[in-house]
Design a protein around this motif. Structure first.
Motif, PDB file in Angstrom:
ATOM      1  N   VAL A  43       0.831  -1.202   0.000  1.00 22.79           N
ATOM      2  CA  VAL A  43       0.000   0.000   0.000  1.00 22.79           C
ATOM      3  C   VAL A  43       0.869   1.258   0.000  1.00 22.79           C
ATOM      4  O   VAL A  43       2.036   1.224   0.385  1.00 22.79           O
ATOM      5  CB  VAL A  43      -0.970   0.030   1.209  1.00 22.79           C
ATOM      6  CG1 VAL A  43      -1.957  -1.122   1.119  1.00 22.79           C
ATOM      7  CG2 VAL A  43      -0.220   0.040   2.516  1.00 22.79           C
ATOM      8  N   VAL A  44       0.257   2.344  -0.437  1.00 22.34           N
ATOM      9  CA  VAL A  44       0.944   3.630  -0.580  1.00 22.34           C
ATOM     10  C   VAL A  44       0.081   4.696   0.084  1.00 22.34           C
ATOM     11  O   VAL A  44      -1.006   4.994  -0.404  1.00 22.34           O
ATOM     12  CB  VAL A  44       1.128   3.989  -2.074  1.00 22.34           C
ATOM     13  CG1 VAL A  44       1.864   5.317  -2.219  1.00 22.34           C
ATOM     14  CG2 VAL A  44       1.855   2.878  -2.822  1.00 22.34           C
ATOM     15  N   PRO A  45       0.533   5.237   1.209  1.00 23.38           N
ATOM     16  CA  PRO A  45      -0.277   6.267   1.865  1.00 23.38           C
ATOM     17  C   PRO A  45      -0.433   7.498   0.971  1.00 23.38           C
ATOM     18  O   PRO A  45       0.503   7.901   0.299  1.00 23.38           O
ATOM     19  CB  PRO A  45       0.517   6.599   3.136  1.00 23.38           C
ATOM     20  CG  PRO A  45       1.879   6.018   2.940  1.00 23.38           C
ATOM     21  CD  PRO A  45       1.759   4.910   1.949  1.00 23.38           C
ATOM     22  N   SER A  46      -1.643   8.058   0.992  1.00 23.60           N
ATOM     23  CA  SER A  46      -1.921   9.253   0.191  1.00 23.60           C
ATOM     24  C   SER A  46      -1.819  10.490   1.071  1.00 23.60           C
ATOM     25  O   SER A  46      -2.504  10.601   2.076  1.00 23.60           O
ATOM     26  CB  SER A  46      -3.327   9.148  -0.407  1.00 23.60           C
ATOM     27  OG  SER A  46      -3.726  10.398  -0.927  1.00 23.60           O
TER      28      SER A  46
ATOM     29  N   GLU B  88      -5.892   7.683   3.932  1.00 29.42           N
ATOM     30  CA  GLU B  88      -6.252   6.752   2.866  1.00 29.42           C
ATOM     31  C   GLU B  88      -4.994   6.254   2.153  1.00 29.42           C
ATOM     32  O   GLU B  88      -3.945   6.874   2.210  1.00 29.42           O
ATOM     33  CB  GLU B  88      -7.210   7.421   1.872  1.00 29.42           C
ATOM     34  CG  GLU B  88      -8.517   7.831   2.532  1.00 29.42           C
ATOM     35  CD  GLU B  88      -9.579   8.291   1.546  1.00 29.42           C
ATOM     36  OE1 GLU B  88     -10.757   8.164   1.868  1.00 29.42           O
ATOM     37  OE2 GLU B  88      -9.205   8.771   0.450  1.00 29.42           O
ATOM     38  N   PHE B  89      -5.154   5.115   1.507  1.00 26.85           N
ATOM     39  CA  PHE B  89      -4.023   4.433   0.874  1.00 26.85           C
ATOM     40  C   PHE B  89      -4.384   3.997  -0.539  1.00 26.85           C
ATOM     41  O   PHE B  89      -5.501   3.564  -0.794  1.00 26.85           O
ATOM     42  CB  PHE B  89      -3.638   3.175   1.673  1.00 26.85           C
ATOM     43  CG  PHE B  89      -3.141   3.456   3.068  1.00 26.85           C
ATOM     44  CD1 PHE B  89      -4.037   3.813   4.077  1.00 26.85           C
ATOM     45  CD2 PHE B  89      -1.800   3.364   3.374  1.00 26.85           C
ATOM     46  CE1 PHE B  89      -3.587   4.093   5.368  1.00 26.85           C
ATOM     47  CE2 PHE B  89      -1.340   3.630   4.658  1.00 26.85           C
ATOM     48  CZ  PHE B  89      -2.240   3.998   5.658  1.00 26.85           C
ATOM     49  N   TYR B  90      -3.413   4.089  -1.413  1.00 21.80           N
ATOM     50  CA  TYR B  90      -3.482   3.365  -2.671  1.00 21.80           C
ATOM     51  C   TYR B  90      -2.931   1.951  -2.430  1.00 21.80           C
ATOM     52  O   TYR B  90      -2.276   1.697  -1.428  1.00 21.80           O
ATOM     53  CB  TYR B  90      -2.598   4.005  -3.755  1.00 21.80           C
ATOM     54  CG  TYR B  90      -2.882   5.450  -4.061  1.00 21.80           C
ATOM     55  CD1 TYR B  90      -3.899   5.803  -4.944  1.00 21.80           C
ATOM     56  CD2 TYR B  90      -2.116   6.471  -3.504  1.00 21.80           C
ATOM     57  CE1 TYR B  90      -4.141   7.138  -5.256  1.00 21.80           C
ATOM     58  CE2 TYR B  90      -2.352   7.806  -3.806  1.00 21.80           C
ATOM     59  CZ  TYR B  90      -3.368   8.134  -4.674  1.00 21.80           C
ATOM     60  OH  TYR B  90      -3.598   9.452  -4.982  1.00 21.80           O
TER      61      TYR B  90
END
Lengths: 584, 584
Positions: free
Chosen positions: A179-182, A188-190
């Motif tokens: 996951v990639v934090p936004s 929220e995460f990508y």
């Protein structure tokens, strides 16, 4: 100008030419008043000569060159007195008139040669030096070529390469997501894609009809020897097709690759159902470079007083052709092999079909010569053959016999890396039972269509429903797999229900796809090849790591650049995150 | 079988053939006892006819078809009575003998036509429907073709496509990184690459000599109208080259693309220094489709009593050819345009060179007719021309005049999307002063080499050091840029020092690269094209969003799949993370 030619192209046809070459010092040696230096680049090696009689200062400069120095030389192509016909440039050498050191080099931590003295760890840390070695470079050149040929074929077949997003949405189905934090959407995460599955299906809904992409995918799984957190897929999808169209299209791709890359005619790829593959090889990815199919023997072995076989759900064996001469020690070693915990067999029965036509088995106490002859006939055995039998629970014993078959084949040299035996395995089950989760999982993925004639079984016998799903197997390795997809909203809903989704969960995670199906979705299907795996098979390698320029180690680390690493508090603050290490 | 032909290929040559077509219902209309249905796929549109006299039931079925239904038909190719010569299939139609609805469709939320009634937001949410429209699909087909042509050219030039990692290490230099928490290395993070810069340089150290990659890159920046968090680069690097080699190689690529994609001979790309570009156009990416170069006028304007010009560091103007007829209102509008806060000019001086050879300016009070004539001569102005002058701080006024020049050109229709004017801008400064950080930043990146003859200025006048750095500009848009790199450890250390790194910081972040330079690094350089931008220019589009299959909106959201999104606590626990929303 740094070079007029590469270090791999000058030949006897170039005699007398004035040339400039640049490259790395492979080695140098002094002989009488001469110094010989081999200069190397991506394309080859050329010998340079320096003669003290002609120019003592230049020759002295040459003797100071260390291994891996980067140099530029000017000189004249002359004929060698002692030729090396093993390399393309071996008939000539360069009589050097000027030498420039472009960059000095420390002594590398391991030899930059085909056979190196460097261990895995040091070569990973200095991957950029390991990449200088011919075999490693050749793997990446092969990878480039395979990619080019795939794109040529797909383009000629009217496929469009469309890039799908890397920053997508996390879903609980399948493997674990990275996951990639936004920062712009705090909290929220990508997610990084495990595959572009839903996007390629949406492209079919969009009418793109023939899509492909050579694309990075990501799985945050515990790494086994031959897994990488990031890997590359050749991802493909077609609309208005049936399974037959897809198998033909990608059989064509496989043939194209083998023809253009290895000059091998792959021939028509045989097809086998999943059920047959399990019955005949105990595996959904059988190595068909050699035969040695399973023979089931319950009928012939039962009721003769051997309690192990009588109690077994399955008695099954292989015929190891011409190996009746195996010694007791060799047979014990095989028994030990399959008794290892990761295989877990409890024992092995053997029968030697001797050259004198007698049969000697480890269960002679229970089986008469006639019984044993009947068993041998079931194998089509000939004098000189060796029969190996296992028994037990069907699923387990098949897996065990698969391991035994492969080990025996290894010992007999039957798994030739220069031989390629492809196979389509078709009719995979739609669902598989997950003992831990106590529910069915999608064997391929939740978007795979059941065979229309089996849909009626979904409620009554879900485990028996077959899918229009297929794998392309080469030499016992799955190099690609895919399926015909569901393109109907109601059927997709039903699938999610069978996979244990509540309607709300299905809607939250895949609502966009199901809604897309209501706006005119065509029948479609596709497949994905494991690009790393495909290249490694073409290269005759056992591991995908060798065909990846900068692979990660088993802890998911890039030890060369030292990643992952900590980030500073400012970054964490911007991402609305705190690190809190949990005790395990 | 779903189709024997696509909806774009049947013509008068196919009359009488029995065919099967599949596709989407574009529209249908009833006429007398007939129903006409246009069926569409990626390749075109074909007209189907249903005749009540032949088969009333079939025709009735046809009238029930809604827009975007997915259908399959069988029929015979017949000649149309009323031909449509605008489309390739316009001379024929299919007399349908059977019709199958493969999937029904709800009415789409906007028209699936070249000109649609859907707004941006709804088309983003239903991107898979927007992608059905011809212009959107054509953009992605173009993108595919450009990618194929790039790979063909690069392969023919011996470049190898090598995939570099996506999970790399976060560094504070450059834009903000997206990061990826590592589960296996708790508390540590990967970063997604802003470019493969260090890896491609390591490949040069490895001897790969000609590398390229069409690759996704990532920047977590606040999104402006035409920025995307993920974008695609054509990333390239060469070893044993000088700037001249690189410019020639990639000028060749640009020519190849324009020739194969647009059948345009781009010609030899002119070159201009950064200093000249700023002086003549006020921009490092001048739009050279039209001339209108800046003329500096300080010598002619000073000492005439006009305090604004006398006080100005720079007085500079453009000659708007043939526009002396501009009304006061038009001139006021231009003044208003450049006074907008984002441009920030304080005023504009104009001079009309009338057809009768008199010159009328807004500063007649200060300048005599002779003064104005001298100014007009500096512009090579002719009767009928309009001169527009700005003044102020050199850097600011150049930017303002650049904006004015572009706006005037827009109004005059000089920025023709079908005309392509390329330009190499070379000799960029190595460093630029950052007012906020009170330090120098690398204008290109920290790995760019200063020009050898300027290295001596690094300590004394760092702002004047030029780099071997270059941009390829087309029509005022930078489509690519690059530089010759540093390949010497000491020079790289010196650069980091000038950029404000401590030796420890430089070592921690880029130690692997500097160490690599000590093992024999060749001279090297390269460049990267913005692939999205390149395709958008070829497509004549103003935004890259239109050439991306699934773009994100200005908040970095994919509104179709609703990403990013929250993840569950189990995932956070596995990643050793807590979400803590900060108050701003």
């Amino acid at each position: 100008m740094h070079r007029t030619h590469t270090c791999g192209e000058l030949s006897i046809a170039d005699l007398g030419k004035s040339v400039t070459l640049s490259g790395w010092v492979q080695k140098s040696r002094d002989l009488g008043g001469m110094t010989f230096v081999d200069v190397r680049d991506r394309y080859g090696i050329t010998q340079l000569t320096f003669n003290a009689e002609d120019d003592a200062q230049l020759r002295s400069q040459a003797t100071s060159l260390g291994r891996e120095f980067v140099i530029k030389v000017q000189g004249t192509v002359i004929e060698r007195s002692s030729k090396n016909l093993k390399i393309p440039t071996g008939e000539i050498e360069i009589k050097v008139s000027s030498l420039e050191i472009l960059n000095a080099a420390k002594l590398p931590p391991f030899l930059i040669e085909d056979e190196t003295d460097g261990g895995d760890d040091i070569r990973m840390k200095y991957r950029y030096l390991d990449l200088r070695r011919n075999p490693v470079r050749e793997n990446l050149i092969l990878r480039h070529k395979v990619g080019q040929e795939i794109r040529k074929y797909m383009d000629a077949q009217n496929f469009l390469e469309v890039e799908t997003p890397v920053l997508i949405k996390s879903t609980p189905e399948g493997a674990r997501d990275f996951v990639v934090p936004s920062r712009m959407n705090p909290g929220e995460f990508y997610a990084l894609p495990q595959s572009p599955q839903t996007f390629k299906q949406l492209l079919m809904v969009s009418g793109f009809d023939r899509y492909f992409q050579i694309v990075k995918c990501f799985r945050d799984e515990d790494l086994r020897a031959d897994r990488q957190p990031e890997f590359t897929q050749v991802d493909c999808e077609m609309a208005f097709v049936e399974q037959e169209d897809i198998l033909n299209m990608f059989e064509g791709l496989a043939k194209h690759i083998f023809k253009t890359i290895k000059d091998i005619d792959l021939g028509t790829v045989p097809r086998m159902t999943y059920a047959d593959a399990m019955r005949l090889y105990g595996s959904d990815k059988p190595d068909t470079r050699f035969d040695m199919q399973f023979v089931e023997l319950n009928e012939l072995t039962k009721g003769k007083g051997f309690p192990v076989f009588d109690a077994a759900e399955l008695v099954v064996g292989i015929n190891v052709s011409g190996c009746a001469h195996y010694t007791r020690k060799q047979l014990d070693a095989l028994t030990d092999y399959i008794k290892r915990p990761q295989i877990g067999a409890t024992g092995m029965v053997y029968a030697r079909y001797n050259e004198d036509s007698t049969i000697k088995s480890s269960v002679d106490k229970f089986y008469s010569p006639e019984d044993l002859t009947a068993i041998a006939q079931a194998f089509d055995a000939k004098p000189g053959d060796l029969l190996l039998l296992l028994s037990g629970n069907t699923d387990k014993v098949r897996k065990q016999l698969n391991e035994l078959r492969l080990e025996v084949a290894n010992q007999l040299g039957l798994r030739d890396k220069n031989k390629f035996s492809p196979l389509w395995v078709i009719d995979f089950p739609l669902l598989e039972w997950d003992e831990d989760g106590e529910r069915f999982h999608a064997m391929h993925h939740p978007f795979t269509s059941p065979k229309p004639e089996d849909i009626a079984l979904l409620d009554s016998k879900p485990g028996e429903v077959r899918a229009n799903a297929y794998d392309l197997v080469i030499n016992g390795t799955e190099i690609g797999g895919g399926s015909i997809r569901i393109h109907d909203r109601d059927l997709q809903s039903l699938m999610f229900k069978h996979l244990g989704f509540t309607p709300e969960q299905a809607e939250a995670q895949f609502g966009f796809l199901m809604e897309a199906f209501t706006y005119g979705a065509p029948p479609h299907g596709g497949l994905a090849f494991g690009f790393d795996r495909l290249v490694s098979i073409l290269a005759g390698l056992d591991t995908i790591r060798d065909v990846i320029a900068f692979p990660k180690n088993n802890s998911g680390r890039d030890v060369m650049i030292d990643a992952p690493s900590t980030i500073d508090q400012v970054q964490l603050d911007e991402l609305s995150l705190d690190v809190r290490l949990r005790t395990k």
